[in-house]
Design a protein around this motif. Sequence first.
Motif, PDB file in Angstrom:
ATOM      1  N   LEU A   1      33.703   2.793 -12.723  1.00  0.00           N
ATOM      2  CA  LEU A   1      34.933   1.474 -13.311  1.00  0.00           C
ATOM      3  C   LEU A   1      33.805   1.282 -14.143  1.00  0.00           C
ATOM      4  O   LEU A   1      35.077   0.827 -15.406  1.00  0.00           O
ATOM      5  N   VAL A   2      33.051   1.157 -14.043  1.00  0.00           N
ATOM      6  CA  VAL A   2      32.455   0.053 -14.935  1.00  0.00           C
ATOM      7  C   VAL A   2      31.721   0.925 -16.464  1.00  0.00           C
ATOM      8  O   VAL A   2      30.483   1.021 -15.374  1.00  0.00           O
ATOM      9  N   SER A   3      31.798   0.708 -17.629  1.00  0.00           N
ATOM     10  CA  SER A   3      30.774   1.788 -18.045  1.00  0.00           C
ATOM     11  C   SER A   3      29.916   0.800 -19.074  1.00  0.00           C
ATOM     12  O   SER A   3      30.329   0.172 -19.642  1.00  0.00           O
TER      13      SER A   3
ATOM     14  N   LEU B   1      36.316   0.066  -4.818  1.00  0.00           N
ATOM     15  CA  LEU B   1      36.212  -0.634  -6.311  1.00  0.00           C
ATOM     16  C   LEU B   1      37.378  -2.221  -6.247  1.00  0.00           C
ATOM     17  O   LEU B   1      37.967  -1.836  -5.451  1.00  0.00           O
ATOM     18  N   PRO B   2      36.128  -3.266  -7.097  1.00  0.00           N
ATOM     19  CA  PRO B   2      37.531  -5.013  -6.921  1.00  0.00           C
ATOM     20  C   PRO B   2      38.398  -4.473  -8.049  1.00  0.00           C
ATOM     21  O   PRO B   2      38.542  -4.008  -8.881  1.00  0.00           O
ATOM     22  N   MET B   3      39.792  -4.094  -6.674  1.00  0.00           N
ATOM     23  CA  MET B   3      40.963  -4.311  -8.379  1.00  0.00           C
ATOM     24  C   MET B   3      40.586  -5.789  -8.757  1.00  0.00           C
ATOM     25  O   MET B   3      41.303  -5.242 -10.089  1.00  0.00           O
ATOM     26  N   LYS B   4      40.115  -6.305  -9.023  1.00  0.00           N
ATOM     27  CA  LYS B   4      40.029  -8.009  -9.728  1.00  0.00           C
ATOM     28  C   LYS B   4      39.789  -7.220 -11.611  1.00  0.00           C
ATOM     29  O   LYS B   4      40.516  -7.457 -12.307  1.00  0.00           O
ATOM     30  N   VAL B   5      38.164  -6.165 -11.116  1.00  0.00           N
ATOM     31  CA  VAL B   5      37.746  -5.623 -12.683  1.00  0.00           C
ATOM     32  C   VAL B   5      38.809  -4.919 -12.993  1.00  0.00           C
ATOM     33  O   VAL B   5      39.707  -5.008 -14.648  1.00  0.00           O
TER      34      VAL B   5
END
Length: 491
Positions: free
Chosen positions: A399-401, A374-378
Amino acid sequence: MEEKKGGRKGRACVVVLGDIGRSPRMQYHALSLANQASLEVDIVAYGGSEPHAALLANPSIHIHIMQQWPTSRQSLPKILQPIMLLLKPLVQIFMLLYFLCVKITSPDVFIVQNPPSVPTLVAVKWASWLRNSSFVIDWHNFGYTLLALSLGRNSHFVSLYKWFEKHYGKMADASLCVTRAMQHELAQNWGINATVLYDQPPQFFHPASLEERHKPLGVRDCASDGTSLMGSHFQNETLFTAEAGSDIYVKPNRPALVVSSTSWTPDEDFSILLEAAVMYDRRVAAILGEDDSLDEEVIWKEISDGKQCLYPRLLFVITGKGPEKEMYEAKIKRLKLKRVAFRTMWLSAEDYPLLLGSADLGVCLHTSSSGLDLPMKVVDMFGCGLPVCAVSYSCIKELVSVDKNGILFSSSSELADELLMLFKGFPDECDALKVLKNGALETGSSARWATEWEEHAKPLITKARSFSSAMLYRDFDYDSSKLTLTSIKFD
């Protein structure tokens, strides 16, 4: 954690075969090991970027910088280039062994970032044998999938790399990983039991206050034309905020600030964002019925002077360093955009959270070479209450809902549609953006790195340290008894 027998404080070593300043998760590990586990911490890594000030100020953290292998081989004769490629891992492994076995005090546990896998896992495993230390791997991704981006999945070298990664990965005393999808892959196909430690933002990622938003951030380089109007002619005014007496307020006709952080590598197709920016620019012009001959500086000046439109200007700020940066900057300069501008920046670890905390939207182009990280930036964006538009791939929904804290897209056209939908009526009447922002704030405040580390990483590392100590004292007792028996025999 308590001090070890004999009064010596426990010790950990964090190993990164990369720039420590660009390895935030390993920096957070070091801070947690020092602050939450009360350990002395050695970091063995390459230099390049400044680590976070909290690391430098912590008296329990000691950073050891290795000499980096030269990246440029163009000046060498072609016949020597393959030899240099073979020499590189050999030099790296000897350098790592020198630092891990000689330079630093013997630790109770080594924690190593993977990837890269070769020669890091080999060197750290050997060092753990020699120093009776535990060996913990933090799986961020798979090294062989990154290598496959340049060599192809069918390359024999990629297959060999995967064998090394799997063989030495199974030798670890404990493993951490970044997603449940990766945990499942490691368990089913690698025979490795890993504990999921999700990336979470530390406390210094938070929404920026008005005072913080009013402070200008240093721009290292500019990658767009026609941007002389981006600054302000007044000392008490920025592009986004203004000061009247003792009050600071956000300008109603400000541009929307969109941030994307990238490593400028092949696993992030930055052309998607450029194409979406062009589509947004042209679609807004068509909606407003603007003449194609209208000069971009006229538009920016009209809006700066107070004119408001249904759709805002967009300022894309792109942060990061990487091999494809110059290529994309050249492409940006060739774009003919009227309502969109770009800036490329490199920010310090202290300024980066301020930028995220001041932005209106984040864009993530990370696709993952393995599809399992998963992208840590997010994570950082959510910590600052910043909603995201992210490229859709296999495990991103961990991570993204969707429609809660972000939106996913698969093409530049989809991203352009999302920009138009989210920013219509900006800044006051963009209800969809406000819903996502509230969701991002909720996500960012629901968990922090220290909490996640305390629950999932600390017990694993405590157990690994206890195992290391037990092995050390067992070996000592065995050697002592053998010495006593020998002495009796010769007497």
